[in-house]
Design a protein around this motif. Structure first.
Motif, short mmCIF file in Angstrom:
data_model
loop_
_atom_site.label_atom_id
_atom_site.label_comp_id
_atom_site.label_asym_id
_atom_site.label_seq_id
_atom_site.Cartn_x
_atom_site.Cartn_y
_atom_site.Cartn_z
N TYR A 11 -2.10 -9.17 -25.37
CA TYR A 11 -1.48 -10.46 -25.04
C TYR A 11 -1.97 -11.52 -26.03
N LYS A 15 -7.38 -10.47 -25.63
CA LYS A 15 -6.92 -9.62 -24.51
C LYS A 15 -6.21 -8.40 -25.07
N PHE A 17 -5.67 -4.13 -25.14
CA PHE A 17 -5.78 -2.92 -24.30
C PHE A 17 -5.50 -1.66 -25.13
N GLN A 35 -9.31 -0.99 -11.22
CA GLN A 35 -9.59 -2.23 -10.50
C GLN A 35 -8.66 -3.34 -10.99
N SER A 36 -8.61 -4.42 -10.21
CA SER A 36 -7.78 -5.57 -10.56
C SER A 36 -8.12 -6.08 -11.96
N GLY A 37 -7.08 -6.34 -12.74
CA GLY A 37 -7.28 -6.90 -14.08
C GLY A 37 -7.51 -5.87 -15.16
N ARG A 38 -7.52 -4.58 -14.82
CA ARG A 38 -7.77 -3.54 -15.83
C ARG A 38 -6.54 -3.24 -16.69
N GLY A 39 -5.39 -3.80 -16.30
CA GLY A 39 -4.19 -3.60 -17.12
C GLY A 39 -3.19 -2.61 -16.54
N LYS A 40 -3.26 -2.37 -15.24
CA LYS A 40 -2.35 -1.39 -14.62
C LYS A 40 -0.89 -1.83 -14.74
N THR A 41 -0.62 -3.10 -14.37
CA THR A 41 0.77 -3.58 -14.45
C THR A 41 1.22 -3.61 -15.92
N THR A 42 0.32 -4.00 -16.80
CA THR A 42 0.66 -4.01 -18.23
C THR A 42 1.06 -2.61 -18.69
N GLN A 86 5.67 -4.61 -8.34
CA GLN A 86 4.65 -5.12 -7.42
C GLN A 86 5.27 -6.13 -6.46
N GLU A 161 1.69 -0.55 -7.44
CA GLU A 161 1.06 -0.89 -6.15
C GLU A 161 2.04 -0.75 -4.97
N HIS A 194 -4.71 0.06 -7.22
CA HIS A 194 -6.16 -0.01 -6.99
C HIS A 194 -6.46 0.51 -5.57
N1 LIG Z 1 1.65 -12.53 -19.69
C1 LIG Z 1 0.31 -12.49 -19.86
N2 LIG Z 1 -0.29 -13.25 -20.80
C2 LIG Z 1 -1.62 -13.20 -21.00
N3 LIG Z 1 -2.47 -12.42 -20.29
C3 LIG Z 1 -1.92 -11.65 -19.32
C4 LIG Z 1 -0.52 -11.65 -19.06
N4 LIG Z 1 -0.27 -10.78 -18.05
C5 LIG Z 1 -1.47 -10.27 -17.68
N5 LIG Z 1 -2.46 -10.80 -18.45
C6 LIG Z 1 -3.89 -10.49 -18.36
O1 LIG Z 1 -4.08 -9.12 -18.68
C7 LIG Z 1 -5.01 -8.52 -17.79
C8 LIG Z 1 -4.40 -7.32 -17.12
O2 LIG Z 1 -3.34 -7.77 -16.25
P1 LIG Z 1 -2.53 -6.73 -15.35
O3 LIG Z 1 -1.63 -7.53 -14.49
O4 LIG Z 1 -1.94 -5.69 -16.23
O5 LIG Z 1 -3.74 -6.09 -14.52
P2 LIG Z 1 -3.72 -5.22 -13.19
O6 LIG Z 1 -4.71 -4.12 -13.39
O7 LIG Z 1 -2.33 -4.80 -12.86
O8 LIG Z 1 -4.24 -6.26 -12.11
P3 LIG Z 1 -3.92 -6.41 -10.52
O9 LIG Z 1 -4.42 -5.15 -9.86
O10 LIG Z 1 -4.72 -7.62 -10.15
O11 LIG Z 1 -2.43 -6.60 -10.38
C9 LIG Z 1 -5.46 -9.62 -16.82
O12 LIG Z 1 -6.71 -10.12 -17.25
C10 LIG Z 1 -4.38 -10.68 -16.93
O13 LIG Z 1 -4.90 -11.95 -16.75
#
Ligand SMILES: Nc1ncnc2c1ncn2[C@@H]1O[C@H](COP(=O)(O)OP(=O)(O)OP(=O)(O)O)[C@@H](O)[C@H]1O
Length: 208
Positions: A11, A15, A17, A35-42, A86, A161, A194
């Motif tokens: 990103y 940031k 991955f 865990q939350s924030g590890r980039g699963k949705t990404t 999600q 999720e 998660h």
């Molecule tokens: N559009 C974006 N621009 C900048 N940073 C982003 C963007 N989307 C997500 N992030 C950051 O990238 C990291 C991973 O986000 P992501 O949503 O992929 O995590 P996650 O594992 O799915 O989290 P959760 O379980 O909380 O949904 C987070 O630190 C988030 O703040």
């Protein structure tokens, strides 16, 4: 079947991955835990062709999906992928059944009311088909999202999720249904979560 190799995405310079390689055959299921924030949705959005990787590649049913135009990506998403987001992103002006049929329309397929009714029956929301999606509970909305994702018999189902808003009983039911329905249509099922309750439900797992 879906595979990913050497996927990288950023990103911003802060940031970045690097994702583990995955492979999920037809009729198989893969759980991606983190865990939350590890980039699963990404990661899921990269697999869903909603984000473009900085490096690496994705293959679906043997076709490498790099260098595609935005229209080509949209077509593949509509026809070959079933995505359970999600947050459901329904069209609030439309009824439950019309939201489900919309995925047929977007893929250029005939609207199959019979299939929508069958899936609603299987997923336990047949009584709600003519309601607005805003009148449904979170768990019901989750099940409508699953039906919507199955409408075009996708090669791959990607779920973000899918159980996070559900109690233990509904969590179990939704996962059973997702596994059963994806196996019935011969799809690969990839779930990111998660939710530790799913750990024993999937023999194939990857950790972020
Ligand atoms: N559009 C974006 N621009 C900048 N940073 C982003 C963007 N989307 C997500 N992030 C950051 O990238 C990291 C991973 O986000 P992501 O949503 O992929 O995590 P996650 O594992 O799915 O989290 P959760 O379980 O909380 O949904 C987070 O630190 C988030 O703040």
């Amino acid at each position: 079947m879906i595979t990913s190799k050497n996927l990288r995405f950023s990103y911003s310079p802060q940031k970045q991955f690097s994702f583990p390689d995955i492979a999920c055959n037809d009729k198989e299921a893969l759980l991606i835990l983190g865990q939350s924030g590890r980039g699963k949705t990404t990661f899921l959005h990269l697999l869903a062709l909603l984000l473009q990787p900085d490096a690496g590649n994705i293959q679906i049913s043997g076709h490498t999906l790099s260098g595609l135009s935005s229209t080509e990506r949209t077509n593949i998403r509509a026809k070959s992928l079933g995505i359970i987001y999600q947050r459901a992103h329904f069209v609030s002006a439309l009824s439950v059944i019309d939201n489900i049929l919309l995925s047929n329309y977007l893929a250029g397929n005939k609207q199959d009311k019979e299939k929508a009714s069958y899936l609603a029956e299987q997923l336990g929301f047949a009584d709600h088909l003519n309601k607005k999606t805003t009148q449904l509970s979170q768990g019901e909305q989750q099940r409508v999202s699953i039906a919507r994702a199955l409408m075009n018999n996708p090669n791959v189902i990607l779920a973000d999720e899918p159980t996070s808003n559900l109690d233990d009983n509904n969590c179990q039911k939704v996962i059973e249904l997702l596994k059963k329905q994806s196996s019935l249509i011969g799809a690969s099922l990839v779930v990111v979560t998660h939710d530790q309750r799913l750990k024993d439900e999937f023999p194939n797992q990857v950790f972020l």
